[in-house]
Write a protein that holds these residues in place. Structure first.
Motif, PDB file in Angstrom:
ATOM      1  N   GLY A   1      -6.532  -4.609 -11.944  1.00  0.00           N
ATOM      2  CA  GLY A   1      -7.591  -4.184 -10.854  1.00  0.00           C
ATOM      3  C   GLY A   1      -7.211  -5.007  -9.414  1.00  0.00           C
ATOM      4  O   GLY A   1      -7.696  -4.334  -8.480  1.00  0.00           O
TER       5      GLY A   1
ATOM      6  N   ALA B   1       0.751  -1.290   0.062  1.00  0.00           N
ATOM      7  CA  ALA B   1       0.084   0.048   0.247  1.00  0.00           C
ATOM      8  C   ALA B   1       0.759   1.317  -0.121  1.00  0.00           C
ATOM      9  O   ALA B   1       0.546   2.201  -0.497  1.00  0.00           O
ATOM     10  CB  ALA B   1      -0.980  -0.139   1.234  1.00  0.00           C
TER      11      ALA B   1
ATOM     12  N   VAL C   1      -5.506  -2.748  -2.254  1.00  0.00           N
ATOM     13  CA  VAL C   1      -5.172  -1.393  -1.325  1.00  0.00           C
ATOM     14  C   VAL C   1      -6.487  -0.970  -0.810  1.00  0.00           C
ATOM     15  O   VAL C   1      -6.394  -0.383   0.366  1.00  0.00           O
ATOM     16  CB  VAL C   1      -4.381  -0.944  -2.177  1.00  0.00           C
ATOM     17  CG1 VAL C   1      -3.931   0.779  -1.542  1.00  0.00           C
ATOM     18  CG2 VAL C   1      -2.888  -1.172  -2.314  1.00  0.00           C
ATOM     19  N   THR C   2      -7.429  -0.817  -1.612  1.00  0.00           N
ATOM     20  CA  THR C   2      -8.774  -0.284  -1.386  1.00  0.00           C
ATOM     21  C   THR C   2      -9.299  -0.990  -0.138  1.00  0.00           C
ATOM     22  O   THR C   2      -9.797  -0.513   0.832  1.00  0.00           O
ATOM     23  CB  THR C   2      -9.735  -0.143  -2.480  1.00  0.00           C
ATOM     24  OG1 THR C   2      -8.911   0.475  -3.411  1.00  0.00           O
ATOM     25  CG2 THR C   2     -11.134   0.446  -2.078  1.00  0.00           C
TER      26      THR C   2
ATOM     27  N   ARG D   1      -8.135   0.122   3.196  1.00  0.00           N
ATOM     28  CA  ARG D   1      -8.459   1.787   3.446  1.00  0.00           C
ATOM     29  C   ARG D   1      -9.819   1.377   3.875  1.00  0.00           C
ATOM     30  O   ARG D   1      -9.948   2.102   4.916  1.00  0.00           O
ATOM     31  CB  ARG D   1      -8.457   2.267   2.212  1.00  0.00           C
ATOM     32  CG  ARG D   1      -7.510   3.552   2.006  1.00  0.00           C
ATOM     33  CD  ARG D   1      -7.534   4.367   1.069  1.00  0.00           C
ATOM     34  NE  ARG D   1      -6.554   4.016   0.182  1.00  0.00           N
ATOM     35  CZ  ARG D   1      -6.471   3.903  -1.283  1.00  0.00           C
ATOM     36  NH1 ARG D   1      -8.012   3.849  -1.685  1.00  0.00           N
ATOM     37  NH2 ARG D   1      -5.660   3.704  -2.143  1.00  0.00           N
TER      38      ARG D   1
ATOM     39  N   LYS E   1       4.417  -2.296 -10.578  1.00  0.00           N
ATOM     40  CA  LYS E   1       3.049  -2.038 -10.958  1.00  0.00           C
ATOM     41  C   LYS E   1       2.607  -2.476 -12.128  1.00  0.00           C
ATOM     42  O   LYS E   1       1.442  -2.875 -12.397  1.00  0.00           O
ATOM     43  CB  LYS E   1       2.689  -0.179 -10.564  1.00  0.00           C
ATOM     44  CG  LYS E   1       1.031  -0.300 -10.666  1.00  0.00           C
ATOM     45  CD  LYS E   1       1.046   1.467 -10.326  1.00  0.00           C
ATOM     46  CE  LYS E   1      -0.434   1.262 -10.158  1.00  0.00           C
ATOM     47  NZ  LYS E   1      -1.479   1.032 -11.058  1.00  0.00           N
TER      48      LYS E   1
ATOM     49  N   PRO F   1       3.958   4.637  -7.083  1.00  0.00           N
ATOM     50  CA  PRO F   1       4.477   3.509  -7.649  1.00  0.00           C
ATOM     51  C   PRO F   1       5.715   3.740  -8.581  1.00  0.00           C
ATOM     52  O   PRO F   1       6.499   2.434  -8.980  1.00  0.00           O
ATOM     53  CB  PRO F   1       3.246   3.090  -8.711  1.00  0.00           C
ATOM     54  CG  PRO F   1       2.496   4.140  -8.833  1.00  0.00           C
ATOM     55  CD  PRO F   1       2.663   5.138  -7.626  1.00  0.00           C
TER      56      PRO F   1
ATOM     57  N   ASP G   1      -0.291  -4.952 -13.164  1.00  0.00           N
ATOM     58  CA  ASP G   1      -1.517  -4.470 -13.681  1.00  0.00           C
ATOM     59  C   ASP G   1      -1.767  -5.273 -14.951  1.00  0.00           C
ATOM     60  O   ASP G   1      -2.990  -5.400 -15.138  1.00  0.00           O
ATOM     61  CB  ASP G   1      -1.415  -2.859 -13.816  1.00  0.00           C
ATOM     62  CG  ASP G   1      -1.786  -2.043 -12.538  1.00  0.00           C
ATOM     63  OD1 ASP G   1      -2.150  -3.005 -11.539  1.00  0.00           O
ATOM     64  OD2 ASP G   1      -1.662  -0.767 -12.602  1.00  0.00           O
TER      65      ASP G   1
ATOM     66  N   ILE H   1      -4.180  -5.154  -7.545  1.00  0.00           N
ATOM     67  CA  ILE H   1      -3.535  -4.175  -6.585  1.00  0.00           C
ATOM     68  C   ILE H   1      -4.242  -3.146  -5.775  1.00  0.00           C
ATOM     69  O   ILE H   1      -4.450  -2.929  -4.809  1.00  0.00           O
ATOM     70  CB  ILE H   1      -2.113  -3.804  -7.340  1.00  0.00           C
ATOM     71  CG1 ILE H   1      -1.439  -4.798  -7.549  1.00  0.00           C
ATOM     72  CG2 ILE H   1      -1.443  -2.772  -6.023  1.00  0.00           C
ATOM     73  CD1 ILE H   1      -0.839  -6.066  -6.363  1.00  0.00           C
ATOM     74  N   GLU H   2      -5.085  -2.536  -6.768  1.00  0.00           N
ATOM     75  CA  GLU H   2      -5.949  -1.507  -6.309  1.00  0.00           C
ATOM     76  C   GLU H   2      -7.050  -1.804  -5.457  1.00  0.00           C
ATOM     77  O   GLU H   2      -7.387  -1.316  -4.536  1.00  0.00           O
ATOM     78  CB  GLU H   2      -6.624  -0.591  -7.673  1.00  0.00           C
ATOM     79  CG  GLU H   2      -7.236   0.559  -7.420  1.00  0.00           C
ATOM     80  CD  GLU H   2      -7.872   0.998  -8.807  1.00  0.00           C
ATOM     81  OE1 GLU H   2      -7.622   0.803  -9.552  1.00  0.00           O
ATOM     82  OE2 GLU H   2      -8.921   2.004  -8.215  1.00  0.00           O
ATOM     83  N   ALA H   3      -7.653  -3.046  -5.873  1.00  0.00           N
ATOM     84  CA  ALA H   3      -8.759  -3.736  -4.885  1.00  0.00           C
ATOM     85  C   ALA H   3      -8.205  -4.017  -3.659  1.00  0.00           C
ATOM     86  O   ALA H   3      -8.702  -3.642  -2.551  1.00  0.00           O
ATOM     87  CB  ALA H   3      -9.044  -4.864  -5.730  1.00  0.00           C
TER      88      ALA H   3
ATOM     89  N   ALA I   1       2.526   1.560  -3.317  1.00  0.00           N
ATOM     90  CA  ALA I   1       1.448   2.090  -4.648  1.00  0.00           C
ATOM     91  C   ALA I   1       0.984   3.370  -4.599  1.00  0.00           C
ATOM     92  O   ALA I   1       0.246   4.004  -5.522  1.00  0.00           O
ATOM     93  CB  ALA I   1       0.218   1.174  -4.277  1.00  0.00           C
TER      94      ALA I   1
END
Lengths: 107, 107
Positions: free
Chosen positions: A94, A33, A100-101, A104, A85, A39, A89, A96-98, A36
């Motif tokens: 999607g 995170a 990290v989110t 959060r 990254k 990156p 990707d 890594i973003e998912a 990211a």
């Protein structure tokens, strides 16, 4: 050679299993995170304040590297890490973003 | 009571760690990917042709259920499973889709 004996899987060898296993650990997710956020930038491994022993940290770096989540670079007595990254990707759109989110949302 | 003693974590108790750990296993990801095709539908647990022993299957169902990935329903001598898509999408936006897509890319 500057990058010594740190081996990294090629982008085509990245597999979902090891990546998810690496991300299942809270400390490793925290590092991902942080990486990211910028990156493109390398992070100094020593700068991640994980609440674990030095040998555990070394283990975590290895798991992240061998799963293909990070590039590690050994610059003498300093070790740097960068999120892969673009590779991630490309291979797991999607994901890594998912992940990290997801964390959060927990906080 | 039809649903017997199968306990399920509440949506607010879902955590990224156990979810990612559950998804790190290839067989469990395969089940999730199959359930994700028709997320409104229940699947008969016995219908998932995992190449593992019955006791391993039982273990996999439990890991999926306890992580909060599936709802399990015990209907007498049949056990059904359904993806907790709404809960997962609420708690971990994009994660299930990314994981299912990741494996599709491998094939």
């Amino acid at each position: 050679m500057a990058s010594s004996d740190l081996s990294h899987p090629g982008v085509d060898d990245l597999e979902a299993g090891p990546v998810l296993l690496a991300l299942a650990d809270e400390n490793r997710r925290r590092v991902i995170a942080e990486l990211a956020v910028w990156p493109e930038e390398e992070g100094l491994c020593a700068s991640f304040g994980l609440p674990v022993s030095k040998s555990s940290r070394t283990h975590h770096w290895r798991v992240l590297r061998e799963a293909g989540l990070v590039y590690q670079r050994d610059a003498g007595n300093r070790l740097y890490m960068r999120l892969r990254k673009e590779d991630l990707d490309h291979r797991f759109p999607g994901l890594i973003e998912a992940v990290v989110t997801a964390d959060r949302g927990t906080g």
